[in-house]
Design an enzyme around this catalytic site. Structure first.
Site, PDB file in Angstrom:
ATOM      1  N   LEU A  29      16.427  46.487 -19.701  1.00 27.22           N
ATOM      2  CA  LEU A  29      15.853  47.567 -18.701  1.00 27.22           C
ATOM      3  C   LEU A  29      16.487  48.647 -19.094  1.00 27.22           C
ATOM      4  O   LEU A  29      17.219  49.072 -19.860  1.00 27.22           O
ATOM      5  CB  LEU A  29      17.048  47.140 -17.414  1.00 27.22           C
ATOM      6  CG  LEU A  29      16.823  45.553 -16.806  1.00 27.22           C
ATOM      7  CD1 LEU A  29      17.717  45.219 -16.295  1.00 27.22           C
ATOM      8  CD2 LEU A  29      15.422  45.261 -16.042  1.00 27.22           C
ATOM      9  N   GLY A  32      13.909  53.934 -15.618  1.00 31.57           N
ATOM     10  CA  GLY A  32      12.649  53.153 -14.780  1.00 31.57           C
ATOM     11  C   GLY A  32      13.638  51.962 -13.983  1.00 31.57           C
ATOM     12  O   GLY A  32      13.232  52.209 -12.585  1.00 31.57           O
ATOM     13  N   HIS A  33      13.486  51.032 -14.640  1.00 34.36           N
ATOM     14  CA  HIS A  33      13.829  49.359 -13.958  1.00 34.36           C
ATOM     15  C   HIS A  33      14.801  49.963 -12.684  1.00 34.36           C
ATOM     16  O   HIS A  33      15.105  49.657 -11.898  1.00 34.36           O
ATOM     17  CB  HIS A  33      14.578  48.556 -14.409  1.00 34.36           C
ATOM     18  CG  HIS A  33      13.819  48.364 -15.278  1.00 34.36           C
ATOM     19  ND1 HIS A  33      13.120  48.066 -16.905  1.00 34.36           N
ATOM     20  CD2 HIS A  33      12.029  47.464 -15.829  1.00 34.36           C
ATOM     21  CE1 HIS A  33      12.485  47.483 -17.437  1.00 34.36           C
ATOM     22  NE2 HIS A  33      11.429  46.994 -16.603  1.00 34.36           N
ATOM     23  N   LEU A 182       8.781  56.035 -18.958  1.00 32.50           N
ATOM     24  CA  LEU A 182      10.064  55.121 -19.281  1.00 32.50           C
ATOM     25  C   LEU A 182       9.001  54.135 -19.617  1.00 32.50           C
ATOM     26  O   LEU A 182       8.263  53.144 -18.199  1.00 32.50           O
ATOM     27  CB  LEU A 182      11.474  55.169 -18.647  1.00 32.50           C
ATOM     28  CG  LEU A 182      11.634  56.361 -18.478  1.00 32.50           C
ATOM     29  CD1 LEU A 182      13.533  55.831 -17.524  1.00 32.50           C
ATOM     30  CD2 LEU A 182      11.808  57.105 -20.302  1.00 32.50           C
ATOM     31  N   SER A 184       9.603  49.656 -21.812  1.00 35.86           N
ATOM     32  CA  SER A 184      10.295  49.149 -22.710  1.00 35.86           C
ATOM     33  C   SER A 184      10.142  49.204 -24.117  1.00 35.86           C
ATOM     34  O   SER A 184      10.087  49.013 -25.437  1.00 35.86           O
ATOM     35  CB  SER A 184      10.837  47.348 -22.126  1.00 35.86           C
ATOM     36  OG  SER A 184      11.373  47.141 -21.159  1.00 35.86           O
ATOM     37  N   ARG A 185       8.806  49.053 -24.064  1.00 34.71           N
ATOM     38  CA  ARG A 185       7.144  49.500 -24.880  1.00 34.71           C
ATOM     39  C   ARG A 185       7.412  50.807 -25.761  1.00 34.71           C
ATOM     40  O   ARG A 185       7.735  50.691 -27.036  1.00 34.71           O
ATOM     41  CB  ARG A 185       6.165  48.754 -25.121  1.00 34.71           C
ATOM     42  CG  ARG A 185       6.040  47.661 -24.332  1.00 34.71           C
ATOM     43  CD  ARG A 185       4.761  47.128 -24.498  1.00 34.71           C
ATOM     44  NE  ARG A 185       4.164  45.798 -24.722  1.00 34.71           N
ATOM     45  CZ  ARG A 185       3.827  45.439 -23.663  1.00 34.71           C
ATOM     46  NH1 ARG A 185       4.037  45.565 -21.832  1.00 34.71           N
ATOM     47  NH2 ARG A 185       4.281  43.431 -23.527  1.00 34.71           N
TER      48      ARG A 185
END
Ligand code: PAF
Length: 279
Positions: A29, A32-33, A182, A184-185
């Protein structure tokens, strides 16, 4: 922070709650999350954040095995922001006990366009796992980021056509100060790639400005952006397209609600972004 791993425990927890808002994620996370969690809090008394890296939506050769799994760190982040949240983190056997999921949710033709053309079966995998999660969590509201614009479109139309009693709330894309969406990658990017990555956002803004100024040759604008990215060393531009923001059909000159969507590969990392606006 309560972390629930089984469906039966989640169902027992759900029975004790009134209104529930749901944030489905694959974990790792970031801010953005957290914007999704903040939005979820506004809509319900309790929030469920699911964390499940869904094998079904990854193609062969994609990053399923190396997708970052950071459950304890994720739980701490959610706990900081939301005292009335639980994490639902089932393992694969819990969600897919039959190894092969035989019943799948088949999205319509849009699943083969844009990202779907480059990730066959991806949206089937997303629609299937989201349906399973909806059936388990039974939320009143579910929050999805606009960064995955096509995913949001597929989920919204699925909920509408299958009469799922859930309100889908879209949440604006979180961005780094330099404009990079944003994701995760982004963690896969080298320092040089990270410095180059906001170029996608630069082109979205440039195309947006040109369209607002009256330009309607969408293909020419996309071609210009694409050749700039390739000249700067981007490995591949999967697509840059202007579409109708409501229907996701290719934009016509008379459309007023537009979205520019981009997917491109920088080194080994596939980045997506979009910008929706009215003209
Ligand atoms: O957007 C994501 O993180 C995933 O596609 C989702 C919605 C959690 C389904 O696995």
């Amino acid at each position: 922070m309560q972390i629930i791993h089984t469906i039966s425990e989640l169902r027992a927890w759900r029975k004790q709650q009134a209104r529930v808002a749901f944030v489905p994620t694959m974990g790792n996370l970031h801010a953005g999350h957290m914007a999704l969690v903040e939005e979820a809090k506004k809509h319900a008394d309790a929030v469920v954040v699911s964390i499940f890296v869904n094998r079904l939506q990854f193609g062969q050769g994609e990053d399923f095995d190396c997708y970052p799994r950071t459950l304890q760190q994720d739980a701490a982040l959610v706990a900081e922001r939301c005292s009335n949240a639980v994490i639902f983190a089932p393992d694969e056997k819990e969600l897919y006990p039959h190894v092969i999921q035989q019943y799948k949710v088949e999205p319509p033709a849009i699943q083969d366009e844009l990202c779907g053309a480059f990730r066959p079966g991806h949206f089937r995998g997303v629609a299937t796992v989201v349906t399973k999660l909806f059936n388990i969590v039974q939320p009143d509201v579910a929050c999805f980021g606009k960064k995955d614009y096509q995913q949001l479109f597929v989920i919204r139309s699925m909920v509408e056509e299958l009469n799922m009693p859930i309100t889908i709330v879209p949440v604006d894309t979180g961005r780094a100060p330099d404009g990079l969406a944003l994701s995760s990658r982004n963690g896969y990017l080298s320092a040089d790639e990270r410095a180059e990555a906001p170029r996608i956002h630069f082109h979205l803004e440039r195309m947006h400005k040109a369209i607002l100024a009256g330009e309607r040759d969408f293909a020419a604008l996309a071609e210009e952006a694409s050749s700039d990215l390739l000249t700067r060393g981007w490995a591949e531009v999967d697509y840059i397209e202007v579409r109708n923001a409501k229907t996701l059909k290719p934009a016509t000159h008379t459309d007023h609600e537009l979205v520019i969507l981009v997917a491109a590969r920088l080194g080994k990392t596939r980045l997506i972004d979009n910008l929706d606006f009215s003209v």
